[in-house]
Scaffold this motif. Structure first.
Motif, mmCIF file in Angstrom:
data_model
loop_
_atom_site.group_PDB
_atom_site.id
_atom_site.type_symbol
_atom_site.label_atom_id
_atom_site.label_comp_id
_atom_site.label_asym_id
_atom_site.label_seq_id
_atom_site.Cartn_x
_atom_site.Cartn_y
_atom_site.Cartn_z
ATOM 1 N N UNK A 226 113.861 60.323 114.642
ATOM 2 C CA UNK A 226 113.049 61.203 114.035
ATOM 3 C C UNK A 226 113.666 62.044 112.836
ATOM 4 N N UNK A 227 115.252 61.837 112.599
ATOM 5 C CA UNK A 227 115.736 62.619 111.505
ATOM 6 C C UNK A 227 115.358 61.979 110.290
ATOM 7 N N UNK A 228 115.060 63.054 109.159
ATOM 8 C CA UNK A 228 114.539 62.360 107.941
ATOM 9 C C UNK A 228 115.382 63.233 106.805
ATOM 10 N N UNK A 229 116.103 64.073 107.156
ATOM 11 C CA UNK A 229 117.025 64.718 106.230
ATOM 12 C C UNK A 229 117.784 63.630 105.532
ATOM 13 N N UNK A 230 117.752 63.529 104.120
ATOM 14 C CA UNK A 230 118.428 62.228 103.553
ATOM 15 C C UNK A 230 120.079 62.569 103.458
ATOM 16 N N UNK A 231 120.345 64.016 103.081
ATOM 17 C CA UNK A 231 121.816 64.461 103.012
ATOM 18 C C UNK A 231 122.207 64.131 104.551
ATOM 19 N N UNK A 232 121.797 64.664 105.544
ATOM 20 C CA UNK A 232 122.392 64.717 106.859
ATOM 21 C C UNK A 232 122.490 63.148 107.086
ATOM 22 N N UNK A 233 121.593 62.300 107.014
ATOM 23 C CA UNK A 233 121.625 61.002 107.128
ATOM 24 C C UNK A 233 122.761 60.431 106.696
ATOM 25 N N UNK A 234 122.793 60.585 105.223
ATOM 26 C CA UNK A 234 124.058 60.037 104.456
ATOM 27 C C UNK A 234 125.362 60.705 105.185
ATOM 28 N N UNK A 235 125.499 61.684 105.463
ATOM 29 C CA UNK A 235 126.777 62.136 106.005
ATOM 30 C C UNK A 235 127.014 61.820 107.238
ATOM 31 N N UNK A 236 126.138 61.642 108.374
ATOM 32 C CA UNK A 236 126.297 61.228 109.434
ATOM 33 C C UNK A 236 126.519 59.609 109.341
ATOM 34 N N UNK A 237 125.934 58.768 108.321
ATOM 35 C CA UNK A 237 126.018 57.420 108.229
ATOM 36 C C UNK A 237 127.776 57.102 107.868
ATOM 37 N N UNK A 238 128.211 58.074 106.721
ATOM 38 C CA UNK A 238 129.442 58.020 106.469
ATOM 39 C C UNK A 238 130.609 58.462 107.537
ATOM 40 N N UNK A 239 130.192 59.390 108.340
ATOM 41 C CA UNK A 239 130.993 59.666 109.440
ATOM 42 C C UNK A 239 131.402 58.527 110.308
ATOM 43 N N UNK A 240 130.237 58.079 110.662
ATOM 44 C CA UNK A 240 130.125 56.752 111.703
ATOM 45 C C UNK A 240 130.987 55.671 110.970
ATOM 46 N N UNK A 241 130.681 55.499 109.545
ATOM 47 C CA UNK A 241 131.623 54.414 108.816
ATOM 48 C C UNK A 241 133.146 54.557 108.897
ATOM 49 N N UNK A 242 133.577 55.846 108.743
ATOM 50 C CA UNK A 242 134.979 56.176 108.827
ATOM 51 C C UNK A 242 135.502 55.876 110.085
ATOM 52 N N UNK A 243 134.604 56.408 111.051
ATOM 53 C CA UNK A 243 135.050 56.505 112.530
ATOM 54 C C UNK A 243 135.421 54.945 113.051
ATOM 55 N N UNK A 244 134.226 54.329 112.630
ATOM 56 C CA UNK A 244 134.533 52.813 113.207
ATOM 57 C C UNK A 244 135.436 51.957 112.440
ATOM 58 N N UNK A 245 135.702 52.088 111.050
ATOM 59 C CA UNK A 245 136.793 51.627 110.183
ATOM 60 C C UNK A 245 138.134 52.092 110.661
ATOM 61 N N UNK A 246 138.324 53.472 111.275
ATOM 62 C CA UNK A 246 139.447 53.782 111.738
ATOM 63 C C UNK A 246 139.963 53.059 112.957
ATOM 64 N N UNK A 247 138.910 53.126 113.905
ATOM 65 C CA UNK A 247 139.044 52.524 115.194
ATOM 66 C C UNK A 247 139.298 50.947 115.002
ATOM 67 N N UNK A 248 138.773 50.266 113.943
ATOM 68 C CA UNK A 248 139.051 49.208 113.738
ATOM 69 C C UNK A 248 140.226 48.626 113.367
ATOM 70 N N UNK A 249 140.900 49.700 112.456
ATOM 71 C CA UNK A 249 142.313 49.648 112.187
ATOM 72 C C UNK A 249 143.118 49.666 113.303
ATOM 73 N N UNK A 250 142.948 50.667 114.057
ATOM 74 C CA UNK A 250 143.806 50.510 115.398
ATOM 75 C C UNK A 250 143.662 49.247 116.211
ATOM 76 N N UNK A 251 142.369 48.946 116.395
ATOM 77 C CA UNK A 251 142.175 47.671 116.948
ATOM 78 C C UNK A 251 143.065 46.300 116.444
#
Lengths: 183, 686
Positions: free
Chosen positions: B462-487
């Motif tokens: 139910x989150x609809x705030x575009x700024x927050x969604x963008x921010x959290x998406x980018x955070x998730x992206x960085x998080x995954x890339x970083x873990x992926x690099x470790x892996x």
């Protein structure tokens, strides 16, 4: 894509470069255009943000001098709090008080004998311009007679200033510069 | 007596600093190493002497020697021992002394290293450190002397002087002014030293940079020599800023941690250039690019450090006139201007020599993305700097003061922070030199796809705030890339060398500390970003007056007013403490005790919120007002700060990452070697 190699590039060219040849004037232009786009974006950001976030900082006299022209525009204003006028309705959290004009210029404040004396003078002098303030929120601890209030908000049609942010500066004995306490 | 000792030690160091500069200069001019050796000794001597000076002041503070004006202005009888000692940085004079003491410590530490490979740099490093030290010491000696005494004349007037004026008697007030209650918080005990450690340690890389410029060494030796200094400086600066935020959160009582106050921004600006510097030096080491740029960044960082020290210690920004009236304001300005001009002049003289060794070829290559990262950090710096000087500039230019508030900073820097997050995800996957959309796409699609699932999840909740969604998406992206690099790294290691995956993972990090330390820092930044998004976009607040037994509801929590008690404490406070029952979904959680302390001595109140912290959110309850005597009702303000604790957790991860990156690698072997062999292996390798 046109491939132009500079002399020096060829001399220590790596395998990777041969596979992905992009360089020289085209490459340079690419970076130049990229840089300009970023600069333009930055400029736009700063100007639009400044337009949204800038507030004129007035004294009570200056605000009064603008009269109706100032109504409804977001401004910052500073003045000395009159202690007797402070009223707080804890049920609705509505805070009302009056501020008296005091000079914003440090030179003038020092001519008055420093901030404390300037605030005291502003409170004692009945002939100065005064402004009624309405603020809804928590009553700051530092709100007391002869404190300097710095308010952000707008002037209403009725001549009352509706503040949405209230900062207080008290003449303290401490020398540190601290961020404002209440907001 | 003790204070006199402190003063004379201070004076001696000032003379030593002058001597050190002169001796180093003579040594360079006449090519006589003996002079440089003497300048080195002067530098080494400055540390024990300033230690004596600082200890003398601390001794006076602890023993409440109110005859000293500084002691009387920052301590009082009711203050506990640790606060008296830390009042060393409670006022301007003491802070400047503390600053100088740190600088002498760092300069001495640098002098103790093995200089055999870098003899030409040494005298210049000494000169830069001693000029900076001399400047600060002259401010202390001539304008802000913490060892000034109070004297009383026959007429009863009290004034300050170093030596006993004719006909005057020593004067000591019965009690001192005391430290501002707002500063009596553990955060404030460690915040200034951390910040100052960060500030001062940036002087060292700057000194090496200037030495490299003067001597015309265009290689990256100065960067390699100071890499760890820079990292540690940056760590302290980061922690200083974070601890400062925590203090604001606990003490200032408006439910936030960062208010874009000029004082905060002053400490933040060198962090921005320092961060850009840390990133771009990697490109110089790897590819020989950005040499001018790195010089510019370190020069800027140094002058922003001086600017920050000055700004955090004086209220000069309130008005143009305040600036001119503070005795040390114009001096600071002069020092910043002259160091900037001299440094830039040196840089321009070496401009040709510092040409890049290679050229950037692709817009998506790792080096190009690093350049973009630098642009973004510097852009944020420009925005902050403009915001800080906006009131001053507008007053000078138009006569009308115009200020910019948090709205300005948030709108202007928000998109840039988002862009930085995006880069943090993309850059580790891009290749050096040549990288095309296709090669990058191949590396990126997997984490990108998974991160988009996060967006769907957020939309589903139910989150609809575009700024927050963008921010959290980018955070998730960085998080995954970083873990992926470790892996990726661990998997490659494990299949190449037959190590099991856990060992491979451990060795990967240990053998490539800089790289994987950097990634851990990125993970910390992601956590901080998530926390910031939480509190910026989803903070809830409410307020209300409650009679005993009544409840206030906010975001699934409810707060029931139970009672209020008023009592005095031994250290001079009048405490009003409310008892509030906290429920979540009608389930009793615990009691909260928001209170207000009123300090008699300073006539100043201080609010201490009741906090209920979970990983998910903080309930931040503030006691606003109450009915006197009967206490039948009280008014509260409540904030619900989602995810705010991620900021502090991120800070810890961040610290761990920086330590990993800064941990000595090869040198550990050398340290273990017998003393007489020390340094030789490095020479052989070089």
């Amino acid at each position: 894509m046109v491939i132009i190699f500079a002399e020096s590039d060829i001399s220590h060219m790596s395998k990777a470069k041969l596979l992905h040849p992009t360089t020289s004037s085209i490459g340079r232009n690419k970076f130049l255009i990229g840089g300009l786009v970023i600069l333009a974006a930055l400029l736009y950001l700063i100007i639009s943000a400044a337009a949204a976030g800038a507030q004129f900082f007035y004294t009570v006299d200056e605000l009064k001098a603008r009269g109706s022209e100032a109504v409804g525009k977001p401004v910052r204003i500073a003045g000395a709090v009159l202690g007797d006028t402070i009223q707080y309705d804890a049920d609705t959290l509505t805070l009302t008080f009056t501020i008296a004009h005091m000079p914003a210029d440090t030179q003038l404040i020092n001519d008055d004998g420093g901030l404390v004396a300037a605030l005291d003078a502003a409170v004692a002098d009945g002939s100065r311009n005064r402004l009624d303030i309405v603020y809804v929120g928590v009553k700051p601890d530092l709100l007391k007679n002869a404190a300097e209030a710095i308010l952000t908000g707008e002037l209403g049609e009725n001549g009352v200033f509706y503040a949405n942010e209230l900062l207080l500066r008290c003449p303290t004995r401490y020398e540190e510069a601290l961020p404002g306490q209440a907001r | 007596m003790v204070a006199d000792l402190g003063f004379f030690a201070l004076l001696t160091v000032f003379l030593l600093a002058l001597y050190g500069c002169a001796a180093a200069a003579i040594g360079i001019w006449r090519r006589q190493p003996a002079w440089i050796g003497s300048a080195r000794m002067a530098t080494l001597l400055s540390f024990p002497l300033l230690t004596i000076s600082a200890l003398a002041l601390i001794f006076s503070l602890i023993n409440l020697d109110f005859n000293l004006e500084y002691v009387a202005s920052v301590t009082s009888r009711s203050m506990p021992l640790y606060l008296r000692a830390t009042a060393l940085w409670g006022g301007q004079a003491g802070s400047l002394l503390f600053w100088s003491w740190l600088l002498s410590a760092f300069a001495s530490a640098v002098m103790l290293r093995d200089w055999r490979r870098d003899r030409d740099l040494q005298p210049w490093v000494i000169i830069v450190c001693m000029v900076t030290l001399g400047f600060f010491l002259s401010l202390i000696l001539f304008f802000e002397n913490p060892f000034l005494r109070l004297w009383q004349g026959v007429t009863g007037t009290v004034w300050t002087a170093l030596w006993q004026p004719a006909g005057a008697q020593p004067y000591a007030p019965i009690d001192g002014n005391g430290l501002n209650p707002l500063l009596r918080h553990p955060g404030m005990v460690v915040h200034p030293p951390l910040l100052y450690l960060g500030f001062v340690s940036f002087v060292i890389p700057f000194a090496f940079a200037i030495a490299a410029l003067v001597t015309g060494r265009s290689d990256d030796r100065w960067i390699r020599l100071t890499r760890r200094w820079t990292l540690v400086a940056w760590l302290f600066l980061s922690l200083g800023n974070l601890v400062g935020s925590r203090w604001a959160y606990d003490v200032l009582g408006w439910g936030g941690y960062w208010g874009w106050d000029p004082v905060e921004i002053a400490a933040f600006m060198p962090w921005l250039t320092g961060t850009a510097f840390l990133h771009s030096v990697m490109i110089q080491e790897k590819r020989g690019l950005f040499k001018h740029w790195n010089m510019l960044l370190i020069i800027l960082t140094y002058d922003l450090v001086i600017f920050g020290t000055f700004l955090t210690r004086s209220g000069v920004l309130s008005s143009v006139h305040a600036f001119a009236q503070s005795a040390i304001g114009p001096l600071f300005f002069l020092f910043i201007a002259s160091t900037l001009i001299v440094s830039l002049f040196l840089l321009s003289r070496r401009w040709q020599q510092l040409k890049s060794e290679t050229r950037m070829t692709s817009l998506l290559s790792r080096e190009a993305l690093f350049l973009l990262n630098n642009f973004l950090f510097v852009s944020i710096l420009v925005i902050c700097f403009l915001g800080v000087i906006f009131p001053l500039a507008s007053e000078i230019l138009t006569g009308q003061k115009v200020t910019v508030g948090p709205v300005y900073y948030e709108t202007a820097t928000g998109p840039l922070w988002a862009a930085l997050l995006l880069l943090m995800g993309v850059a580790p996957l891009s290749a050096w030199r040549a990288s095309t959309a296709r090669t990058l796409g191949r590396a990126i699609w997997k984490p990108l796809l998974i991160s988009l699932a996060v967006v769907l999840l957020l939309l589903a909740t139910g989150m609809r705030n575009p700024g927050a969604i963008l921010g959290l998406w980018l955070s998730a992206f960085v998080f995954l890339v970083t873990l992926y690099e470790f892996w990726r790294g661990a998997k490659a290691r494990s299949s190449n060398r037959g190590e099991n995956i856990v060992a491979a993972f451990w060795l990967l990090v240990v053998r490539n500390r800089r790289r994987y330390g950097g990634y851990i820092i990125h993970l910390g930044v992601v956590l901080i970003a998530i926390g910031v998004i939480g509190i910026e976009f989803f903070q809830l607040e409410t307020q209300g007056s409650l009679a005993v037994g009544e409840r206030l509801e906010l975001g699934g929590y409810s707060m029931e007013y139970v009672s209020l008690a008023e009592f005095q404490t031994a250290d001079g406070r009048l405490v009003d403490r409310a008892v509030v029952n906290l429920y979540k979904d009608d389930q009793f959680l615990r009691q909260l005790y928001p209170r207000r302390d009123f300090y008699f001595e300073s006539q100043q109140p201080m609010n201490i919120p009741g906090l209920y912290s979970t990983i998910e959110s903080d309930v931040y309850l503030r006691l606003v007002d109450w009915e006197p005597v009967s206490a039948q009702s009280a008014t509260f303000k409540v904030y619900l700060n989602p995810l705010v604790n991620w900021v502090w957790m991120g800070g810890i991860v961040f610290m761990v990452g920086t330590l990993v990156a800064a941990w000595p690698e090869r040198e550990t072997v050398e340290m273990a070697a017998p003393a007489r062999f020390r340094g030789r292996p490095a020479e052989a390798r070089g």
